[in-house]
Design a protein around this motif. Structure first.
Motif, PDB file in Angstrom:
ATOM      1  N   VAL A  57       1.156  -1.079   0.162  1.00 30.99           N
ATOM      2  CA  VAL A  57      -0.108  -0.038  -0.020  1.00 30.99           C
ATOM      3  C   VAL A  57       0.780   1.209  -0.219  1.00 30.99           C
ATOM      4  O   VAL A  57       0.392   2.025  -0.941  1.00 30.99           O
ATOM      5  N   VAL A  58       1.834   1.595   1.000  1.00 28.21           N
ATOM      6  CA  VAL A  58       2.787   2.710   1.007  1.00 28.21           C
ATOM      7  C   VAL A  58       3.113   2.336   0.126  1.00 28.21           C
ATOM      8  O   VAL A  58       3.967   4.206  -0.232  1.00 28.21           O
ATOM      9  N   ALA A  59       3.844   1.409  -0.792  1.00 32.20           N
ATOM     10  CA  ALA A  59       4.657   1.648  -1.999  1.00 32.20           C
ATOM     11  C   ALA A  59       3.842   2.192  -3.029  1.00 32.20           C
ATOM     12  O   ALA A  59       4.751   3.237  -3.699  1.00 32.20           O
ATOM     13  N   VAL A  60       2.391   1.762  -3.162  1.00 33.80           N
ATOM     14  CA  VAL A  60       1.465   2.305  -3.984  1.00 33.80           C
ATOM     15  C   VAL A  60       1.485   3.583  -3.768  1.00 33.80           C
ATOM     16  O   VAL A  60       1.964   4.464  -4.953  1.00 33.80           O
ATOM     17  N   LEU A  61       1.443   4.351  -3.221  1.00 29.09           N
ATOM     18  CA  LEU A  61       1.502   6.168  -2.584  1.00 29.09           C
ATOM     19  C   LEU A  61       1.913   6.618  -2.685  1.00 29.09           C
ATOM     20  O   LEU A  61       2.959   8.024  -3.097  1.00 29.09           O
ATOM     21  N   SER A  62       3.206   5.720  -2.694  1.00 31.06           N
ATOM     22  CA  SER A  62       5.148   6.657  -3.198  1.00 31.06           C
ATOM     23  C   SER A  62       5.185   6.411  -4.296  1.00 31.06           C
ATOM     24  O   SER A  62       6.323   7.498  -4.305  1.00 31.06           O
ATOM     25  N   LEU A  63       5.181   5.939  -5.396  1.00 34.67           N
ATOM     26  CA  LEU A  63       5.770   5.829  -6.388  1.00 34.67           C
ATOM     27  C   LEU A  63       6.335   6.751  -7.387  1.00 34.67           C
ATOM     28  O   LEU A  63       7.070   7.025  -8.061  1.00 34.67           O
ATOM     29  N   ARG A  64       4.923   8.430  -7.469  1.00 36.05           N
ATOM     30  CA  ARG A  64       5.508   9.760  -7.853  1.00 36.05           C
ATOM     31  C   ARG A  64       7.042  10.458  -6.868  1.00 36.05           C
ATOM     32  O   ARG A  64       7.191  11.433  -7.627  1.00 36.05           O
ATOM     33  N   TRP A  65       6.946   9.902  -5.748  1.00 29.42           N
ATOM     34  CA  TRP A  65       8.172  10.706  -4.678  1.00 29.42           C
ATOM     35  C   TRP A  65       9.491  10.193  -5.562  1.00 29.42           C
ATOM     36  O   TRP A  65       9.604   9.198  -5.796  1.00 29.42           O
ATOM     37  N   PRO A  66      10.366  11.387  -5.219  1.00 32.06           N
ATOM     38  CA  PRO A  66      11.590  10.942  -5.169  1.00 32.06           C
ATOM     39  C   PRO A  66      12.389   9.920  -4.480  1.00 32.06           C
ATOM     40  O   PRO A  66      11.357   9.972  -2.795  1.00 32.06           O
ATOM     41  N   PRO A 188       6.984   5.320 -14.353  1.00 37.77           N
ATOM     42  CA  PRO A 188       5.515   4.379 -14.789  1.00 37.77           C
ATOM     43  C   PRO A 188       3.868   4.453 -13.484  1.00 37.77           C
ATOM     44  O   PRO A 188       4.573   5.071 -12.480  1.00 37.77           O
ATOM     45  N   SER A 189       2.891   4.627 -13.829  1.00 40.29           N
ATOM     46  CA  SER A 189       2.100   4.879 -12.975  1.00 40.29           C
ATOM     47  C   SER A 189       1.657   3.670 -11.848  1.00 40.29           C
ATOM     48  O   SER A 189       2.294   2.626 -12.470  1.00 40.29           O
ATOM     49  N   ALA A 190       1.040   3.851 -11.244  1.00 38.97           N
ATOM     50  CA  ALA A 190       0.774   2.429 -10.053  1.00 38.97           C
ATOM     51  C   ALA A 190      -0.202   1.547 -11.011  1.00 38.97           C
ATOM     52  O   ALA A 190       0.363   0.900 -10.721  1.00 38.97           O
TER      53      ALA A 190
END
Length: 388
Positions: A57-66, A188-190
């Motif tokens: 879950v947290v991995a998905v939320l942080s995908l667009r973070w540096p 890549p997007s979620a």
């Protein structure tokens, strides 16, 4: 190997210590906060659940973070939760801090695995993964005795303060050594990563990871009664058994790091067969102290050689979803770490004796070999059909 990978391993060590140390602090926490032993023990379960649920879950939320920003956010949150936990007089607050710390730990591992793999060559993911898992193996050995020792000297809160202190240097080191690139708007997007996660090979790797790690922690959780009740040694020998298991596990991740990138199939196949034979031999000879200690080293080595290799194989199997692959690999390993001891405890509770967790470990590895064999046969069959 880039220095930043070792920095991440140091943070993983601090997080691993937090996870493992609690088993030696449960009674003191129960007394001071006025709760029952089972209630205090739920702190361990809460952390495990947070790791399993939080990793993907947290991995998905942080995908667009540096990645540097994500790593810092997770690590600082983890540190703050331990400061709050060390200061609170409320069991409810302490429970919440354990859940939030587990979520931060899970997110850090997911991003950290992807970041470490991204900082090395395309064919060196296994070595990078092994360095990170090395932090877990050291924590596995040091966490329980260190937490118990600090608790004995200065109370359970001192162990929480120790984790917070250990987490501080990696914060500074990550700022200085992990590349701080701006977020990639073309990343890549979620949804894209989730689609890449549908790889049959990845699903097999995750199942194998849960089974092998379940076997590892099924026996590790009950190593103390194996030493005292089966081998007939005084309790003072238990720390030596834990140390030997830890030395074996460190040797295992080193072995995995050497061969995971060049010959993973042979390492996984031979390692799993060795694990199955080893757990059966351990169960048979556990009454002999020398044999028990030898088996402890060997099984620790094989367990972590296979386990660390499976993590790197998850990254190779889902190259289009590096962050989610790391997150789901973390979740799969924690499913095994939670289910293994539960199965071993159920066997003991059913009257099968303290050797039974070793046999349960053998059964879990046998299941992994069966799953892996079916998957390999299926892949070869599909390959033969497509070329025919």
């Amino acid at each position: 190997m880039p220095f930043a990978v070792y920095v991440l391993a140091l943070a993983v060590f601090a997080m691993g210590m937090s996870e493992f140390m609690l088993s030696g602090l449960v009674p003191d926490i129960a007394v001071e906060l006025g709760v029952s032993i089972p209630a205090s023990g739920s702190l361990i379960s809460a952390f495990a659940v947070g790791m399993v649920v939080g990793a993907p879950v947290v991995a998905v939320l942080s995908l667009r973070w540096p990645r540097r920003a994500a790593l810092l956010a997770f690590l600082v949150t983890f540190l703050v939760m331990h400061v709050v936990g060390a200061m609170t007089d409320s069991f409810t607050v302490l429970l919440v801090t354990r859940v939030v710390a587990a979520l931060a730990n899970a997110g850090f591992l997911a991003v950290g695995i992807a970041a470490a793999a991204g900082m090395v060559g395309a064919n060196a993911k296994g070595r990078a993964t092994a360095v990170l898992v090395g932090g877990v193996t050291i924590a596995c050995v040091a966490g329980v005795p260190a937490g118990a020792y600090l608790g004995e000297l200065w109370g359970w809160r001192s162990a929480f303060w120790a984790v917070a202190v250990l987490s501080a240097p990696p914060v500074v080191a990550i700022l200085r050594s992990v590349p701080g690139a701006a977020p990639d708007r073309n990343a890549p997007s979620a949804l894209h990563e989730l689609r890449a996660m549908r790889s049959p090979r990845l699903i097999v790797v995750l199942v194998l990871g849960a089974l092998v790690n379940g076997a590892t922690f099924c026996s590790f959780a009950y190593l103390a009664p194996v030493v005292t009740e089966v081998a007939g040694l005084p309790s003072g020998w238990v720390p030596l058994a834990l140390l030997l298991f830890g030395l074996g596990s460190f040797a295992g991740v080193t072995l995995g790091g050497r061969y995971a990138d060049t010959n993973p199939t042979a390492l996984l196949g031979l390692g799993a067969i060795g694990l199955l034979i080893g757990w059966l031999v351990f169960a048979t000879t556990a009454g002999d102290p020398v044999a028990a200690f030898v088996c402890t080293v060997v099984q620790g080595t094989l367990s972590f050689a296979v386990g660390s290799t499976l993590i790197s194989q998850a990254l190779y199997a889902a190259s289009g979803a590096p962050t989610l692959a790391g997150g789901f690999a973390t979740a799969a390993l924690n499913v095994g770490a939670a289910a293994g001891p539960a199965l071993g405890g159920a066997a003991i509770g059913a009257g099968a004796g303290f050797r039974s967790p070793l046999l349960v470990s053998a059964a879990l590895v046998a299941a992994a070999l069966l799953v892996g064999g079916i998957a390999l046969l299926s892949a070869r069959t599909r390959s033969g059909v497509s070329t025919g």
